[in-house]
Design an enzyme around this catalytic site. Structure first.
Site, PDB file in Angstrom:
ATOM      1  N   HIS A  79       0.844  -1.207   0.000  1.00 56.39           N
ATOM      2  CA  HIS A  79       0.000   0.000   0.000  1.00 56.39           C
ATOM      3  C   HIS A  79       0.883   1.262   0.000  1.00 56.39           C
ATOM      4  O   HIS A  79       0.662   2.176  -0.801  1.00 56.39           O
ATOM      5  CB  HIS A  79      -0.924  -0.015   1.223  1.00 56.39           C
ATOM      6  CG  HIS A  79      -1.651   1.272   1.460  1.00 56.39           C
ATOM      7  ND1 HIS A  79      -2.936   1.490   1.027  1.00 56.39           N
ATOM      8  CD2 HIS A  79      -1.258   2.421   2.073  1.00 56.39           C
ATOM      9  CE1 HIS A  79      -3.301   2.715   1.368  1.00 56.39           C
ATOM     10  NE2 HIS A  79      -2.311   3.303   2.012  1.00 56.39           N
ATOM     11  N   GLU A  80       1.889   1.295   0.873  1.00 54.12           N
ATOM     12  CA  GLU A  80       2.777   2.472   0.926  1.00 54.12           C
ATOM     13  C   GLU A  80       3.571   2.602  -0.381  1.00 54.12           C
ATOM     14  O   GLU A  80       3.791   3.714  -0.857  1.00 54.12           O
ATOM     15  CB  GLU A  80       3.719   2.395   2.135  1.00 54.12           C
ATOM     16  CG  GLU A  80       3.023   2.355   3.500  1.00 54.12           C
ATOM     17  CD  GLU A  80       2.009   3.476   3.731  1.00 54.12           C
ATOM     18  OE1 GLU A  80       2.135   4.539   3.091  1.00 54.12           O
ATOM     19  OE2 GLU A  80       1.075   3.273   4.525  1.00 54.12           O
ATOM     20  N   HIS A  89       3.061   8.948  -6.714  1.00 54.15           N
ATOM     21  CA  HIS A  89       3.914  10.141  -6.764  1.00 54.15           C
ATOM     22  C   HIS A  89       4.737  10.155  -8.049  1.00 54.15           C
ATOM     23  O   HIS A  89       4.801  11.165  -8.752  1.00 54.15           O
ATOM     24  CB  HIS A  89       4.823  10.157  -5.529  1.00 54.15           C
ATOM     25  CG  HIS A  89       5.547  11.456  -5.339  1.00 54.15           C
ATOM     26  ND1 HIS A  89       6.727  11.539  -4.651  1.00 54.15           N
ATOM     27  CD2 HIS A  89       5.261  12.719  -5.756  1.00 54.15           C
ATOM     28  CE1 HIS A  89       7.143  12.802  -4.652  1.00 54.15           C
ATOM     29  NE2 HIS A  89       6.265  13.533  -5.311  1.00 54.15           N
ATOM     30  N   HIS A 119       1.641   4.448  -2.867  1.00 54.15           N
ATOM     31  CA  HIS A 119       1.742   5.917  -2.785  1.00 54.15           C
ATOM     32  C   HIS A 119       2.984   6.415  -3.538  1.00 54.15           C
ATOM     33  O   HIS A 119       2.937   7.451  -4.203  1.00 54.15           O
ATOM     34  CB  HIS A 119       1.826   6.372  -1.326  1.00 54.15           C
ATOM     35  CG  HIS A 119       0.525   6.268  -0.589  1.00 54.15           C
ATOM     36  ND1 HIS A 119      -0.650   6.772  -1.072  1.00 54.15           N
ATOM     37  CD2 HIS A 119       0.217   5.717   0.614  1.00 54.15           C
ATOM     38  CE1 HIS A 119      -1.631   6.532  -0.206  1.00 54.15           C
ATOM     39  NE2 HIS A 119      -1.128   5.888   0.826  1.00 54.15           N
TER      40      HIS A 119
HETATM   41 ZN   LIG Z   1      -2.020   5.243   2.529  1.00 49.77          ZN
END
Ligand SMILES: [Zn+2]
Length: 248
Positions: A121-122, A129, A125
């Site tokens: 999940h991270e 980006h 991100h």
């Molecule tokens: Zn998150």
């Protein structure tokens, strides 16, 4: 998910402080502050129990959260993001300003279903980006004004309630509108990161279909509810303050 309870507790305390002055624990308080508080507690319990259950289940691939994140970043041809360990429990986050992916120790060092779900999940991100995903850009753009609004709010509300300065309450309503916008734009950012995580884990073969995939879904779906709860809390705070202003 980590700031959720603090955010809700502080606004509830403010509502409580206002209560002797006739703004507090009436039906509006129950509806606008009490209900979101219950949803937030429920979401927090859900995410903690999903994490503790699935952090005990080892994946068949047997790689840690840190290895998982590094492999995902490499496969996405992202070479300028650092994967770091943090001591904060459930303090996992991606910092776009420093291009750092922080994973809590339980995620960083553990080859569990929960750890891989959160690490992916991270990483989602970081991919958002790198690909200039519009909702993430919008979210980053309103972070500074959100910080100012949340730092000003306690003074504005206390001033507005205790000294009965209606103008301050109007400023408070604007602050809550900013926080609400921030929570609203956070929703697509978080849902998209989890959507990416589930696809990547399956496609890269880090998570097997069946029990492992179901566990990842449970952990990430539980986390999604904390963001929904934060949005509901921001909405509740806004409506509560508006109801106070209307009674003036
Ligand atoms: Zn998150």
């Amino acid at each position: 998910m980590y700031f959720l309870l603090g955010f809700i507790m502080s606004s509830s305390c403010l509502a409580f402080i206002g209560s002797p002055y006739g703004f507090g624990l009436g039906s509006n308080w129950l509806l606008y502050i009490g209900v979101p508080l219950i949803i937030a507690f429920w979401a927090q319990i859900r995410v903690s129990s999903a994490f503790s259950r699935w952090s005990k289940v080892r994946t068949s691939g047997n790689i840690t959260g840190a290895e998982c994140a590094r492999e995902i970043l490499q496969a996405a041809q992202i070479n300028d993001v650092e994967v770091l360990e943090t001591n904060d429990f459930l303090g996992d986050h991606y910092d776009p300003t420093k291009k750092q992916l922080h994973l809590s120790s339980n995620v960083y060092n553990t080859p569990s279903v929960a750890a891989l779900g959160i690490a992916a999940h991270e990483s989602g991100h970081a991919i958002q980006h790198a690909r200039a995903y519009a909702p993430l850009k919008a979210r980053m753009a309103i972070v500074p004004v959100t910080m100012i609004a949340s730092q000003m709010l306690p003074f504005i509300i206390i001033g507005g309630l205790f000294f009965r300065i209606t103008g301050l309450i109007t400023v408070g309503i604007w602050c809550y509108l900013i926080l609400l916008a921030f929570q609203l734009i956070t929703l697509p950012v978080e849902f998209d990161a989890s959507r990416r995580a589930k696809i990547i884990l399956r496609e890269m073969g880090m998570i097997q279909p069946g029990e492992e995939a179901a566990g990842v879904n449970k952990v990430l779906n539980a986390a999604a509810w904390t963001y929904i709860a934060a949005f509901v809390a921001a909405l509740g705070n806004l409506l509560w303050l508006m109801s106070i202003r209307d009674r003036r």
